[in-house]
Scaffold this active site. Structure first.
Site, mmCIF file in Angstrom:
data_model
loop_
_atom_site.group_PDB
_atom_site.id
_atom_site.type_symbol
_atom_site.label_atom_id
_atom_site.label_comp_id
_atom_site.label_asym_id
_atom_site.label_seq_id
_atom_site.Cartn_x
_atom_site.Cartn_y
_atom_site.Cartn_z
ATOM 1 N N GLN A 83 0.845 -1.200 0.000
ATOM 2 C CA GLN A 83 0.000 0.000 0.000
ATOM 3 C C GLN A 83 0.876 1.244 0.000
ATOM 4 O OE1 GLN A 83 -2.552 -0.451 3.470
ATOM 5 N NE2 GLN A 83 -3.910 -1.848 2.403
ATOM 6 N N TRP A 84 1.944 1.188 0.771
ATOM 7 C CA TRP A 84 2.854 2.332 0.931
ATOM 8 C C TRP A 84 3.459 2.717 -0.424
ATOM 9 C CZ3 TRP A 84 4.990 2.476 6.404
ATOM 10 C CH2 TRP A 84 5.635 3.682 6.674
ATOM 11 N N ARG A 86 2.360 2.673 -3.243
ATOM 12 C CA ARG A 86 1.477 3.417 -4.156
ATOM 13 C C ARG A 86 1.747 4.916 -4.068
ATOM 14 N NH1 ARG A 86 -2.468 1.493 -6.777
ATOM 15 N NH2 ARG A 86 -1.569 3.089 -8.067
ATOM 16 N N ARG A 88 3.899 7.433 -4.847
ATOM 17 C CA ARG A 88 5.013 7.449 -5.809
ATOM 18 C C ARG A 88 6.011 8.555 -5.576
ATOM 19 N NH1 ARG A 88 0.431 7.793 -10.061
ATOM 20 N NH2 ARG A 88 -0.386 8.837 -8.208
ATOM 21 N N GLU A 94 14.028 -1.578 -0.724
ATOM 22 C CA GLU A 94 13.467 -2.641 0.116
ATOM 23 C C GLU A 94 14.409 -3.836 0.131
ATOM 24 O OE1 GLU A 94 9.651 -3.991 -1.258
ATOM 25 O OE2 GLU A 94 9.322 -5.268 0.491
ATOM 26 N N SER A 96 15.847 -7.387 -0.383
ATOM 27 C CA SER A 96 15.614 -8.262 -1.528
ATOM 28 C C SER A 96 15.585 -9.716 -1.076
ATOM 29 C CB SER A 96 16.715 -8.074 -2.570
ATOM 30 O OG SER A 96 16.629 -9.118 -3.526
ATOM 31 N N ARG A 98 15.596 -11.996 -3.072
ATOM 32 C CA ARG A 98 16.442 -12.726 -4.027
ATOM 33 C C ARG A 98 17.849 -12.834 -3.444
ATOM 34 N NH1 ARG A 98 16.641 -10.153 -9.670
ATOM 35 N NH2 ARG A 98 17.128 -12.263 -10.336
ATOM 36 N N ARG A 165 10.587 -17.676 -2.234
ATOM 37 C CA ARG A 165 9.839 -16.599 -1.556
ATOM 38 C C ARG A 165 8.373 -16.536 -1.989
ATOM 39 N NH1 ARG A 165 11.713 -11.026 -4.531
ATOM 40 N NH2 ARG A 165 11.669 -11.830 -6.649
ATOM 41 N N ARG A 192 -3.552 8.287 4.876
ATOM 42 C CA ARG A 192 -3.376 7.042 5.632
ATOM 43 C C ARG A 192 -3.754 7.139 7.097
ATOM 44 N NH1 ARG A 192 -3.698 3.173 1.847
ATOM 45 N NH2 ARG A 192 -2.340 3.673 0.102
HETATM 46 C C1 FAD Z 1 -8.160 4.155 1.562
HETATM 47 C C2 FAD Z 1 -7.383 3.909 0.300
HETATM 48 C C3 FAD Z 1 -7.756 2.888 -0.557
HETATM 49 C C4 FAD Z 1 -7.024 2.642 -1.719
HETATM 50 N N1 FAD Z 1 -7.398 1.609 -2.544
HETATM 51 C C5 FAD Z 1 -6.680 1.310 -3.646
HETATM 52 C C6 FAD Z 1 -7.012 0.216 -4.486
HETATM 53 O O1 FAD Z 1 -7.979 -0.502 -4.246
HETATM 54 N N2 FAD Z 1 -6.232 -0.048 -5.561
HETATM 55 C C7 FAD Z 1 -5.171 0.727 -5.887
HETATM 56 O O2 FAD Z 1 -4.506 0.464 -6.882
HETATM 57 N N3 FAD Z 1 -4.825 1.788 -5.117
HETATM 58 C C8 FAD Z 1 -5.540 2.098 -4.009
HETATM 59 N N4 FAD Z 1 -5.176 3.164 -3.207
HETATM 60 C C9 FAD Z 1 -3.991 3.942 -3.569
HETATM 61 C C10 FAD Z 1 -4.384 5.314 -4.155
HETATM 62 O O3 FAD Z 1 -5.086 5.163 -5.370
HETATM 63 C C11 FAD Z 1 -3.117 6.150 -4.384
HETATM 64 O O4 FAD Z 1 -2.316 5.510 -5.360
HETATM 65 C C12 FAD Z 1 -2.304 6.306 -3.124
HETATM 66 O O5 FAD Z 1 -3.132 6.707 -2.058
HETATM 67 C C13 FAD Z 1 -1.206 7.337 -3.341
HETATM 68 O O6 FAD Z 1 -1.791 8.617 -3.401
HETATM 69 P P1 FAD Z 1 -1.175 9.761 -4.292
HETATM 70 O O7 FAD Z 1 -1.241 9.360 -5.745
HETATM 71 O O8 FAD Z 1 -1.875 11.031 -3.919
HETATM 72 O O9 FAD Z 1 0.328 9.818 -3.757
HETATM 73 P P2 FAD Z 1 1.673 9.988 -4.575
HETATM 74 O O10 FAD Z 1 1.864 8.883 -5.539
HETATM 75 O O11 FAD Z 1 2.734 10.217 -3.546
HETATM 76 O O12 FAD Z 1 1.454 11.292 -5.403
HETATM 77 C C14 FAD Z 1 1.250 12.563 -4.771
HETATM 78 C C15 FAD Z 1 0.610 13.468 -5.799
HETATM 79 O O13 FAD Z 1 1.520 13.613 -6.906
HETATM 80 C C16 FAD Z 1 0.778 13.627 -8.114
HETATM 81 N N5 FAD Z 1 1.173 12.485 -8.945
HETATM 82 C C17 FAD Z 1 2.005 11.475 -8.586
HETATM 83 N N6 FAD Z 1 2.159 10.636 -9.619
HETATM 84 C C18 FAD Z 1 1.394 11.097 -10.614
HETATM 85 C C19 FAD Z 1 1.123 10.671 -11.934
HETATM 86 N N7 FAD Z 1 1.675 9.562 -12.437
HETATM 87 N N8 FAD Z 1 0.285 11.387 -12.683
HETATM 88 C C20 FAD Z 1 -0.273 12.515 -12.205
HETATM 89 N N9 FAD Z 1 -0.081 12.997 -10.970
HETATM 90 C C21 FAD Z 1 0.758 12.292 -10.182
HETATM 91 C C22 FAD Z 1 -0.703 13.580 -7.744
HETATM 92 O O14 FAD Z 1 -1.178 14.895 -7.587
HETATM 93 C C23 FAD Z 1 -0.674 12.915 -6.404
HETATM 94 O O15 FAD Z 1 -1.790 13.219 -5.588
HETATM 95 C C24 FAD Z 1 -5.906 3.435 -2.046
HETATM 96 C C25 FAD Z 1 -5.540 4.478 -1.178
HETATM 97 C C26 FAD Z 1 -6.254 4.709 -0.018
HETATM 98 C C27 FAD Z 1 -5.808 5.830 0.905
#
Ligand code: FAD
Length: 230
Positions: A83-84, A86, A88, A94, A96, A98, A165, A192
């Site tokens: 989840q973390w 995500r 980006r 992290e 490995s 491997r 793994r 979060r």
């Molecule tokens: C309660 C909850 C449930 C979730 N459920 C799911 C799920 O079921 N499946 C799933 O896949 N994900 C899920 N997520 C993840 C969610 O969709 C986001 O990917 C995650 O919360 C990261 O948020 P973020 O994109 O704002 O953060 P970051 O990736 O840190 O990005 C911060 C900001 O930078 C900008 N940014 C970063 N990258 C891009 C890009 N490529 N294009 C445009 N703008 C960008 C955006 O403005 C973004 O808000 C969930 C998150 C939460 C909190």
């Protein structure tokens, strides 16, 4: 600067450690004041600095907060790390599986955290304790024990670590270094700490908020004040 989290039944816990940080509240106001070519300040007027930080947060003038950074070491279940990742805007390294054999650590939830599946919000669990929480806890524990036993057997027979793994559970603990600037850190915390986030990642968000608040108390104070008003 380490906080243990997820103290679970088998004595295994995760943790978050603040490895290093750069910058403080004053760096934020200095960066902001460059905009209007103000004098270099030394922090002599804390009242004005507090007001400015609050103004910046309230009005989404986010870039000054990017001048403060944090590196954390995190030990968390793989499903939390997933989840973390995500988020980006963080930089990660992290462990490995491997390169190295994973140790025996895995997360087993406490009985009080084993509730029922939510029906309205499909991604969540309820606050109602499951009537068979203890037996669910045992099943999770035993399943992890047997997964790790298979893992060890595979390694013992000479199977490559990168394939062995594959039998490990999502509850297995992994470790990573994670670096982020304060702006994107607050974005993480906003998402979060929300009640829709899973408990097991919320506890990391809470722990990191405490560690970061020691470095930037004015910013985190204003951040939480504004968050509560929403
Ligand atoms: C309660 C909850 C449930 C979730 N459920 C799911 C799920 O079921 N499946 C799933 O896949 N994900 C899920 N997520 C993840 C969610 O969709 C986001 O990917 C995650 O919360 C990261 O948020 P973020 O994109 O704002 O953060 P970051 O990736 O840190 O990005 C911060 C900001 O930078 C900008 N940014 C970063 N990258 C891009 C890009 N490529 N294009 C445009 N703008 C960008 C955006 O403005 C973004 O808000 C969930 C998150 C939460 C909190």
């Amino acid at each position: 600067m380490k906080i243990d989290v997820l103290n679970c039944v088998n004595g295994q816990s995760g943790f978050v450690r603040l490895v290093k940080s750069t910058g403080n509240d004053l760096d934020i106001v200095r960066a902001a004041r460059v905009s209007y070519d103000a004098d270099w300040r030394t922090g002599e007027d804390e009242g004005a600095d507090r007001k400015l930080i609050r103004y910046l947060l309230k009005n989404h003038h986010t870039s000054p907060f990017e001048h403060v950074t944090f590196t954390f070491e995190v030990k968390a279940p793989i499903f939390v790390i997933r989840q973390w990742h995500r988020h980006r805007t963080w930089s990660y390294n992290e462990i490995s599986a491997r390169y190295t054999e994973l140790d025996e650590g895995y997360y087993v939830p406490r009985v009080e955290h084993i509730t029922t599946q939510h029906t309205d919000n499909k991604q969540m669990r309820t606050m109602i304790q499951h009537p068979e929480a203890e037996s669910i806890q045992n099943m999770i524990d035993h399943s992890c024990i047997s997964s790790f036993a298979v893992y060890r057997n595979l390694i013992a027979t000479g199977a490559p670590r990168e394939l062995a793994r594959g039998v490990l559970p999502l509850n297995a603990y992994s470790r990573m270094f994670a670096t982020v600037d304060l702006h994107n850190f607050m974005g993480f915390i906003r998402l979060r700490l929300h009640s829709h986030s899973q408990y097991e990642i919320r506890v990391y968000a809470e722990a990191m908020s405490k560690l970061v608040a020691e470095q930037v108390p004015v910013t985190m104070g204003a951040f939480f004040e504004l968050l509560e008003k929403k």
